[in-house]
Scaffold this active site. Structure first.
Site, PDB file in Angstrom:
ATOM      1  N   GLU A  77     -35.199   9.531   7.112  1.00 61.40           N
ATOM      2  CA  GLU A  77     -36.208   8.388   7.257  1.00 61.40           C
ATOM      3  C   GLU A  77     -36.859   7.834   5.874  1.00 61.40           C
ATOM      4  O   GLU A  77     -37.200   8.777   5.026  1.00 61.40           O
ATOM      5  CB  GLU A  77     -37.452   8.575   8.011  1.00 61.40           C
ATOM      6  CG  GLU A  77     -38.384   7.469   7.968  1.00 61.40           C
ATOM      7  CD  GLU A  77     -39.705   7.918   8.536  1.00 61.40           C
ATOM      8  OE1 GLU A  77     -40.776   7.138   8.566  1.00 61.40           O
ATOM      9  OE2 GLU A  77     -40.021   8.868   9.259  1.00 61.40           O
ATOM     10  N   ASP A 145     -48.782  19.461  -1.358  1.00 62.50           N
ATOM     11  CA  ASP A 145     -49.456  18.256  -2.161  1.00 62.50           C
ATOM     12  C   ASP A 145     -50.837  19.011  -2.636  1.00 62.50           C
ATOM     13  O   ASP A 145     -51.627  19.398  -1.889  1.00 62.50           O
ATOM     14  CB  ASP A 145     -49.702  17.304  -1.084  1.00 62.50           C
ATOM     15  CG  ASP A 145     -50.367  15.841  -1.345  1.00 62.50           C
ATOM     16  OD1 ASP A 145     -50.799  16.037  -2.619  1.00 62.50           O
ATOM     17  OD2 ASP A 145     -50.691  15.101  -0.823  1.00 62.50           O
ATOM     18  N   ASP A 147     -54.182  17.793  -4.945  1.00 66.86           N
ATOM     19  CA  ASP A 147     -55.029  16.649  -5.330  1.00 66.86           C
ATOM     20  C   ASP A 147     -56.294  17.055  -5.986  1.00 66.86           C
ATOM     21  O   ASP A 147     -57.031  18.061  -5.787  1.00 66.86           O
ATOM     22  CB  ASP A 147     -55.371  15.939  -4.133  1.00 66.86           C
ATOM     23  CG  ASP A 147     -55.949  14.493  -4.306  1.00 66.86           C
ATOM     24  OD1 ASP A 147     -56.290  14.171  -5.551  1.00 66.86           O
ATOM     25  OD2 ASP A 147     -55.515  13.561  -3.507  1.00 66.86           O
TER      26      ASP A 147
END
Length: 459
Positions: A77, A145, A147
Site C-alpha cells: 500500500e 516513530d 517525536d
C-alpha cells in the site's frame, strides 16, 4: 525551463547598480522560501529517487529469478496526501514507471508507505464482496516513530514543533540507544533512520525476519524498549525495578545516557537554574527529608556568588551525593539518580506505531509541507553530526538546479544538489547491502525447496 515558469508569483523587482558576478547569479536564481505545489512538481520531476524507493519496496522480487514473487510489490500500500488534506489510500504499483508517473501526475504533499497485503489493495472491495476475508496485512517493516514534542517536559529551549540544536540531541540519543539494541540484542542489520522533516525521526527495520513479525511479536519488541511509563500527571515517570538494571538499560546508561545528561542536557537546558525546574527533579525523589534538605540548600545559596554556568553542575553533584552516600541504604534511593537520568534522556517511543503492522509511515525523501525540508536519511554511525536546521529545503534545491540550468534529458539531477549526499548514502549504505541480503535469502529458499522436492522424489 526557468524558475519564472515554475513560480509566476515571484517578485520581479530588479535592483539597479553593479553586483559581483557570483552574487548576481545567485540573486537571479534565488527561489522564495516555503512550500509551493509548483516547486513540488519540479522536485518530483527532477530529484525524487523513484527507482531507489521502488527497488527498496520490492526487496529483490523485481528480478528474473524463478523464486521472485512478482505479485509482491503490487500488494504494497502507498498512500498520497494531496492539497487540502485529500487522502488517497490503498494505492499500489506494479512497476517503477507506474509509480513514478502516478507521483508526478498527482504531486502528493506527502507519501506514506503501508504494509504488504495478502491481495492487491486496489482490489480489496472485490474480495470483500466475495465473502472471503482475505484482505489482511502479511508483511511490514518494524517501524519506530520518535517525536521531540514528547520531550516538552524536559526541554526549555523550545516547545511543540519547534526544534533547535540544544534539544535536537535528544533525538540523537534516541537513535544511538535504539539502533544499538536492534543490532546487538535482536540481530537486525538493515536499519534505516530518517529525519521526519520537522520534529523527529523514523526508524525502518527491514530484515526479512523483522518484516514478517506478527503484531504480538512487534508489541513484545516495543515493550522491550518501554521504560518511560508515566503520563503528564504522574511525578515519577520512570521506575527501574530489581536489584540491577537490565543489561540493555545498563549499557544505554553507561555508554550514552549518563554522559549526555551531565555534559549536554544539564548545562544546555539549565535543569537546576530555577526553582520551578529543580522542583520537577526533586519530585522524582521519594524521600521528603532529602528533598527538604536539598531545597533548603539551594534556596539559601540562590543569591550567592556561584555563577549561573556552574550552578546546574553543582546542584546535580549535591543531589547525587545525597542519594548515593553510604547512609542511604534503600535500593530505591540509590537507583533514583539513574531514574532521573532516564526520565530526562531515554527514548520516548510512540508505542502504537511499532505494535501494529497496518500503520502508515512517511516515505523517505518526501518534503515536509510546513518546513519545506526533505526527509533525508540519517547515518546512525555519525548521527551526532546531523543538523536538522541545515537539511536541504525545497526552495534551496530548486535554487541549486537553477544555478546549473534545467536539463530536459539529464538523469540523476540530484547529484548536483545538496540532496546528492543523502541519496548516495541511502543507495550505498542501506539499499545495496539490503538487496544483496534479499537476493541471497530468495536464492537460499529456492535451493531448499528444490532439495526438498529432490528428496521427496528419491523416496
Amino acid at each position: 525551463m526557468t524558475m519564472e515558469e515554475v513560480d509566476s508569483g515571484r517578485d520581479a523587482m530588479e535592483i539597479d547598480g553593479c553586483e559581483p558576478e557570483g552574487q548576481e547569479k545567485m540573486r537571479e536564481n534565488a527561489v522564495p522560501d516555503g512550500f509551493n505545489a509548483n516547486y513540488l512538481k519540479v522536485y518530483y520531476g527532477k530529484l525524487f529517487p523513484h527507482s531507489d524507493l521502488f527497488k527498496w519496496m520490492s526487496y529483490g522480487n523485481d528480478g528474473k529469478h524463478p523464486a521472485c514473487d512478482q505479485s509482491y510489490i503490487g500488494r504494497r500500500e502507498f498512500s498520497f496526501t494531496l492539497a487540502d488534506d485529500i487522502y488517497l489510500r490503498f494505492q499500489s504499483f506494479n512497476s517503477v514507471h507506474e509509480m513514478e508517473n502516478s507521483i508526478k501526475e498527482k504531486c502528493p504533499f506527502k507519501i506514506d508507505i503501508g504494509p504488504v497485503y495478502s491481495v492487491d489493495p486496489t482490489k480489496r472491495h472485490a474480495y470483500a464482496q466475495s465473502g472471503d476475508n482475505v484482505f489482511t496485512p502479511v508483511e511490514r517493516e518494524l517501524v519506530f516513530d520518535i517525536d521531540i514534542t514528547d520531550y516538552d517536559d524536559v526541554r526549555y529551549c523550545c516547545s511543540g514543533a519547534d526544534v533547535c540544536l540544544d534539544c535536537w540531541p535528544l533525538m540523537t540519543v534516541a537513535i544511538k540507544v535504539i539502533d544499538t539494541a536492534l543490532r546487538d540484542d535482536f540481530g537486525f542489520n538493515h536499519i534505516l533512520w530518517v529525519y521526519s522533516g520537522r520534529r523527529g525521526v523514523h526508524c525502518w527495520v527491514c530484515d526479512g525476519r523483522a518484516r514478517r513479525l506478527s503484531n504480538e511479536q512487534r508489541a513484545a519488541i516495543a515493550d522491550y524498549f518501554r521504560v518511560y511509563k508515566g503520563n503528564e500527571n504522574s511525578q515519577k515517570k520512570v521506575s527501574l525495578v530489581g536489584p540491577a538494571l537490565h543489561p540493555f538499560l545498563a549499557r544505554s546508561y553507561t555508554e550514552v545516557l549518563k554522559d549526555f545528561f551531565e555534559e549536554k542536557l544539564l548545562p544546555g537546558q539549565k535543569l537546576f537554574s530555577t526553582e520551578e525546574r529543580y522542583e520537577k527533579i526533586l519530585k522524582i525523589i521519594p524521600d521528603e527529608s532529602i528533598t527538604s534538605e536539598l531545597r533548603g540548600k539551594w534556596q539559601e545559596n540562590r543569591r550567592s556568588s556561584i555563577s549561573k554556568e556552574d550552578i546546574n553542575a553543582i546542584r546535580w553533584e549535591q543531589l547525587k551525593h545525597m542519594l548515593q552516600s553510604g547512609k542511604q541504604k534503600a535500593q530505591g534511593l540509590r537507583r533514583c539518580v539513574e531514574e532521573i537520568v532516564f526520565s530526562y534522556t531515554y527514548p520516548r517511543l510512540d508505542m502504537e506505531v511499532s505494535k501494529h503492522m497496518n500503520h502508515l509511515l512517511k516515505a523517505p525523501f518526501c518534503v515536509h509541507p510546513k518546513t519545506g525540508r526533505v526527509c533525508v536519511p540519517i547515518d546512525p554511525k555519525s548521527c551526532e553530526e546531523f543538523d536538522p536546521t541545515s537539511v536541504p529545503t525545497l526552495s534551496k534545491l530548486l535554487e541549486e538546479l537553477n544555478m546549473g540550468g534545467f536539463r530536459a534529458d539529464a538523469d540523476d539531477e540530484w547529484e548536483r544538489t545538496s540532496l546528492g549526499k543523502s541519496v548516495k548514502f541511502f543507495r550505498l549504505s542501506f539499499l545495496q547491502p539490503l538487496l544483496k541480503s534479499c537476493k541471497e535469502e530468495i536464492e537460499s529458499a529456492y535451493n531448499a525447496k528444490l532439495q526438498l522436492s529432490k528428496n521427496s522424489l528419491s523416496w
